[in-house]
Scaffold this active site. Sequence first.
Site, PDB file in Angstrom:
ATOM      1  CB  CYS A  42      11.869 -30.973  40.945  1.00  0.00           C
ATOM      2  SG  CYS A  42      12.199 -32.606  40.233  1.00  0.00           S
ATOM      3  CG  ASP A  44      11.003 -31.987  35.380  1.00  0.00           C
ATOM      4  OD1 ASP A  44      11.064 -31.296  34.337  1.00  0.00           O
ATOM      5  OD2 ASP A  44      10.327 -33.027  35.461  1.00  0.00           O
ATOM      6  NE  ARG A  46       8.951 -31.978  32.455  1.00  0.00           N
ATOM      7  CZ  ARG A  46       8.193 -33.046  32.673  1.00  0.00           C
ATOM      8  NH1 ARG A  46       7.251 -33.361  31.809  1.00  0.00           N
ATOM      9  NH2 ARG A  46       8.378 -33.799  33.753  1.00  0.00           N
ATOM     10  CG  HIS A  98       7.457 -30.682  38.878  1.00  0.00           C
ATOM     11  ND1 HIS A  98       7.228 -31.556  37.839  1.00  0.00           N
ATOM     12  CD2 HIS A  98       8.612 -31.095  39.456  1.00  0.00           C
ATOM     13  CE1 HIS A  98       8.215 -32.437  37.782  1.00  0.00           C
ATOM     14  NE2 HIS A  98       9.070 -32.182  38.753  1.00  0.00           N
ATOM     15  CB  CYS A 101       7.358 -34.813  40.411  1.00  0.00           C
ATOM     16  SG  CYS A 101       9.083 -34.897  40.959  1.00  0.00           S
TER      17      CYS A 101
HETATM   18 CO    CO Z   1      10.305 -33.583  39.558  1.00  0.00          CO
END
Ligand code: CO
Length: 213
Positions: A42, A44, A46, A98, A101
């Site tokens: 992803c 993302d 993090r 994750h 999400c």
């Molecule tokens: Co995500």
Amino acid sequence: MKSHERLLLENKAWAEETRQRDPGYFERLAADQHPKILWIGCSDSRVPADIIVNAEPGEIFAHRNIANQVIATDFNCLSVVQYAVQVLKVEHVIVCGHYNCGGVKASMGRKKPHLELVNKWLISLKDIYRMHRAEIDRLESLTQRANRMVELNVIEQVRRLSHLAIIQTAWKHDQNPMLHGWVYALDDGILHQLVTLPAGSDIDEIYQQEEDE
Ligand code: CO
């Protein structure tokens, strides 16, 4: 200092430190890459692949998009998979989702009118939700439902990889790569394995190629 300026400064310091620790480092790395892993994760911020598995530059070939999706008409993802499998000959492809999400959570609700492109990107997640709705909606809290959807999404994306001709051909000729579905927990930093498909795993017939005449 602006955040992008900090990045440039940090980069100088990192390159200098790295060079001091190992004078031949960049020369060696610049010469070639032999990653054994393709990571599909992803976007993302993090979930940075290299950092959470403590990998060095050169170890992981990566593709990231919203909600770690493998979509058969997405040339971006597919060209990454093709290059990784056919040229780099990676041994493992890891789809890593994750919990918590944002993309997955958004797909479980109504579309946002001002995010036309994101809505389109999330459509196939909605399809996954619809396929598993009975199981997901049985769960009590919104968090549980979203987290189960994250897991089902990872499993579906691994399956989609196995439906690609790129993967089926590689399985036939190279007995590689092994496909993995993992999920990362933001709250403790731990990865969990959800599914593993070794070369030659059973694939629904409708996704298989016909034998050459
Ligand atoms: Co995500």
